[in-house]
Motif scaffolding. Sequence first.
Motif, PDB file in Angstrom:
ATOM      1  N   GLN A 160       2.076 -15.144   3.185  1.00 28.51           N
ATOM      2  CA  GLN A 160       1.702 -13.834   3.727  1.00 28.51           C
ATOM      3  C   GLN A 160       1.042 -13.994   5.086  1.00 28.51           C
ATOM      4  O   GLN A 160      -0.100 -13.597   5.287  1.00 28.51           O
ATOM      5  N   HIS A 175      -0.700  -6.745   2.145  1.00 31.57           N
ATOM      6  CA  HIS A 175      -0.184  -6.052   0.960  1.00 31.57           C
ATOM      7  C   HIS A 175      -1.171  -4.966   0.537  1.00 31.57           C
ATOM      8  O   HIS A 175      -2.335  -4.973   0.960  1.00 31.57           O
ATOM      9  N   SER A 177      -2.308  -4.757  -2.301  1.00 30.84           N
ATOM     10  CA  SER A 177      -3.159  -5.265  -3.391  1.00 30.84           C
ATOM     11  C   SER A 177      -4.636  -5.174  -3.018  1.00 30.84           C
ATOM     12  O   SER A 177      -5.500  -5.155  -3.905  1.00 30.84           O
ATOM     13  N   GLN A 180      -6.454  -2.608  -4.809  1.00 31.60           N
ATOM     14  CA  GLN A 180      -6.992  -2.935  -6.152  1.00 31.60           C
ATOM     15  C   GLN A 180      -8.486  -3.232  -6.052  1.00 31.60           C
ATOM     16  O   GLN A 180      -9.289  -2.751  -6.845  1.00 31.60           O
ATOM     17  N   ARG A 201       3.294  -8.058   8.127  1.00 28.72           N
ATOM     18  CA  ARG A 201       3.477  -9.514   8.000  1.00 28.72           C
ATOM     19  C   ARG A 201       4.044 -10.040   9.301  1.00 28.72           C
ATOM     20  O   ARG A 201       4.840  -9.373   9.963  1.00 28.72           O
ATOM     21  N   GLN A 215       4.310  -0.393   0.774  1.00 31.04           N
ATOM     22  CA  GLN A 215       4.201  -0.741  -0.637  1.00 31.04           C
ATOM     23  C   GLN A 215       3.444   0.356  -1.374  1.00 31.04           C
ATOM     24  O   GLN A 215       2.755   1.171  -0.751  1.00 31.04           O
ATOM     25  N   GLU A 217       0.864   0.173  -4.563  1.00 28.15           N
ATOM     26  CA  GLU A 217       0.172  -0.667  -5.538  1.00 28.15           C
ATOM     27  C   GLU A 217      -0.181   0.170  -6.752  1.00 28.15           C
ATOM     28  O   GLU A 217      -0.431   1.375  -6.628  1.00 28.15           O
ATOM     29  N   PHE A 255       1.958 -15.005  -8.690  1.00 25.55           N
ATOM     30  CA  PHE A 255       1.042 -14.354  -7.749  1.00 25.55           C
ATOM     31  C   PHE A 255      -0.361 -14.696  -8.230  1.00 25.55           C
ATOM     32  O   PHE A 255      -0.642 -14.533  -9.424  1.00 25.55           O
ATOM     33  N   PHE A 257      -3.092 -13.313  -8.250  1.00 25.00           N
ATOM     34  CA  PHE A 257      -3.969 -12.271  -8.814  1.00 25.00           C
ATOM     35  C   PHE A 257      -3.498 -11.754 -10.165  1.00 25.00           C
ATOM     36  O   PHE A 257      -4.075 -10.811 -10.706  1.00 25.00           O
ATOM     37  N   VAL A 258      -2.409 -12.316 -10.710  1.00 27.29           N
ATOM     38  CA  VAL A 258      -1.979 -11.915 -12.058  1.00 27.29           C
ATOM     39  C   VAL A 258      -1.680 -13.145 -12.912  1.00 27.29           C
ATOM     40  O   VAL A 258      -1.264 -14.194 -12.405  1.00 27.29           O
ATOM     41  N   PRO A 289       7.380  -6.777  -8.327  1.00 27.93           N
ATOM     42  CA  PRO A 289       6.498  -7.829  -8.833  1.00 27.93           C
ATOM     43  C   PRO A 289       5.305  -7.204  -9.549  1.00 27.93           C
ATOM     44  O   PRO A 289       4.793  -6.177  -9.130  1.00 27.93           O
ATOM     45  N   CYS A 290       4.896  -7.816 -10.655  1.00 25.09           N
ATOM     46  CA  CYS A 290       3.814  -7.220 -11.445  1.00 25.09           C
ATOM     47  C   CYS A 290       3.206  -8.273 -12.369  1.00 25.09           C
ATOM     48  O   CYS A 290       3.634  -9.423 -12.369  1.00 25.09           O
ATOM     49  N   GLY A 291       2.232  -7.865 -13.155  1.00 28.48           N
ATOM     50  CA  GLY A 291       1.652  -8.821 -14.091  1.00 28.48           C
ATOM     51  C   GLY A 291       0.373  -8.300 -14.694  1.00 28.48           C
ATOM     52  O   GLY A 291      -0.048  -7.171 -14.442  1.00 28.48           O
ATOM     53  N   ALA A 312      -1.079  -4.774 -13.169  1.00 24.72           N
ATOM     54  CA  ALA A 312      -0.959  -4.318 -11.779  1.00 24.72           C
ATOM     55  C   ALA A 312       0.473  -4.528 -11.335  1.00 24.72           C
ATOM     56  O   ALA A 312       1.208  -5.345 -11.914  1.00 24.72           O
ATOM     57  N   PHE A 313       0.868  -3.770 -10.329  1.00 24.75           N
ATOM     58  CA  PHE A 313       2.215  -3.966  -9.771  1.00 24.75           C
ATOM     59  C   PHE A 313       2.204  -3.603  -8.289  1.00 24.75           C
ATOM     60  O   PHE A 313       1.318  -2.876  -7.819  1.00 24.75           O
ATOM     61  N   GLY A 314       3.176  -4.137  -7.569  1.00 22.33           N
ATOM     62  CA  GLY A 314       3.279  -3.831  -6.137  1.00 22.33           C
ATOM     63  C   GLY A 314       4.721  -3.478  -5.816  1.00 22.33           C
ATOM     64  O   GLY A 314       5.590  -4.335  -5.728  1.00 22.33           O
TER      65      GLY A 314
HETATM   66  N1  DAH Z   1       0.953  -8.107  -3.370  1.00 21.35           N
HETATM   67  C1  DAH Z   1       2.186  -8.773  -3.704  1.00 21.35           C
HETATM   68  C2  DAH Z   1       3.011  -8.987  -2.447  1.00 21.35           C
HETATM   69  O1  DAH Z   1       2.915  -8.208  -1.548  1.00 21.35           O
HETATM   70  C3  DAH Z   1       2.974  -7.970  -4.681  1.00 21.35           C
HETATM   71  C4  DAH Z   1       2.359  -7.883  -6.030  1.00 21.35           C
HETATM   72  C5  DAH Z   1       2.689  -8.795  -7.022  1.00 21.35           C
HETATM   73  C6  DAH Z   1       1.447  -6.891  -6.351  1.00 21.35           C
HETATM   74  C7  DAH Z   1       2.170  -8.744  -8.267  1.00 21.35           C
HETATM   75  C8  DAH Z   1       0.898  -6.813  -7.621  1.00 21.35           C
HETATM   76  C9  DAH Z   1       1.268  -7.756  -8.581  1.00 21.35           C
HETATM   77  O2  DAH Z   1       0.025  -5.887  -7.961  1.00 21.35           O
HETATM   78  O3  DAH Z   1       0.753  -7.663  -9.833  1.00 21.35           O
HETATM   79  O4  DAH Z   1       3.766  -9.896  -2.383  1.00 21.35           O
END
Ligand code: DAH
Length: 347
Positions: A160, A175, A177, A180, A201, A215, A217, A255, A257-258, A289-291, A312-314
């Motif tokens: 990133q 991002h 995120s 969050q 980026r 994005q 979030e 990732f 954070f997950v 992407p999520c987790g 969470a997901f993005g």
């Molecule tokens: N922030 C990540 C990115 O930009 C995407 C992401 C992945 C967000 C997993 C999330 C997550 O909340 O759980 O590449």
Amino acid sequence: MLEKLDSLRAEFGLALGEVKTSAEVLNLKAHFIGKKGEISQILKGMRDASNEDRKVIGAKANSLKLDIEKALADKLQEIEMEAINAKLASQRVDLSLRDSVMDRGLDASGLHPVTLIQREIEDIFTSMGFAILDGPHIEDDYHNFEALNIPGDHPARDMQDTFWFEDMEHLLRTHTSSIQVRGMEVNEAPFKFVGPGKVFRNEAVDASHEMVFHQLEGMMVGEDISVANLIYFMKTLLSEVFKQDVEVRLRPGFFPFVEPGFELDINCLICGGKGCSVCKNSGWVELLPCGMVHPNVLKAGGVDTEKYNGFAFGLGLDRLVMMRYGIDDIRHIHSGDLRFVKQFKAF
Ligand code: DAH
């Protein structure tokens, strides 16, 4: 002399009607009530008059002088107002675009497709009880990385690369995120929110990469949240966006954070899973992407990890726009090309 004053009043009235500029107002002032003006001359000529006459003439001359003074001041103000109004009219900027919509009809305008999708997804989530949060484009290291379990020496930072400020402490967020982290600062668990916005980026730009993109979030924190909850919300979201039932599959994805982290794919809606160029013949498109939120992230946000957990997901909004409208090059999105944006109507 009294008659002379009457005719002066009439003369002044006519002259005032002709005046157009502030310089002319001043000339008129000098001519009628200046030191060597008409009224002064009359007052001088009173020396030989009787006391009685002096009183009457003096009073009349003074009241004429006051009237003239007032009329000239009003005129001056009127001229100044006209000048200001003319300037305002000539330098007018219509920020509302109202006139162009009125002139050319509602078809002349529309919202950008990213805005359209963003609003639609916000509606879907608010209907499921999520709040909508915002965050700053200029972030600090803590909110963008540190609090998301990405310390200074973590290799994930290389994925990133972004634009740093000279203090090497602030950056353009990579991002959403970071929302969050900000969301946890202002909310007590349990909570659920989404946070849409622009991200940045340092990318080599091509058909599928841009330096600025969008994005959305999402984060849900509560008691006993499971991967099943995550899948339910993601399936609901995608079925609403694509107006049909979508199949999803989860693959492991990393990732910081997950934990566990996933890549959520949907069955390709272009070919129905048979294989095409969009899904690179796999039948699946990587979308989300999520987790399950990493305990370190929850702890940094002040959430009691004994009691709560969450997902969470993005979501990449540009990718979604491209899928929905069949756009093959991400560069169209920020091109500012009217031929592109005019295809999307939104009133
Ligand atoms: N922030 C990540 C990115 O930009 C995407 C992401 C992945 C967000 C997993 C999330 C997550 O909340 O759980 O590449």
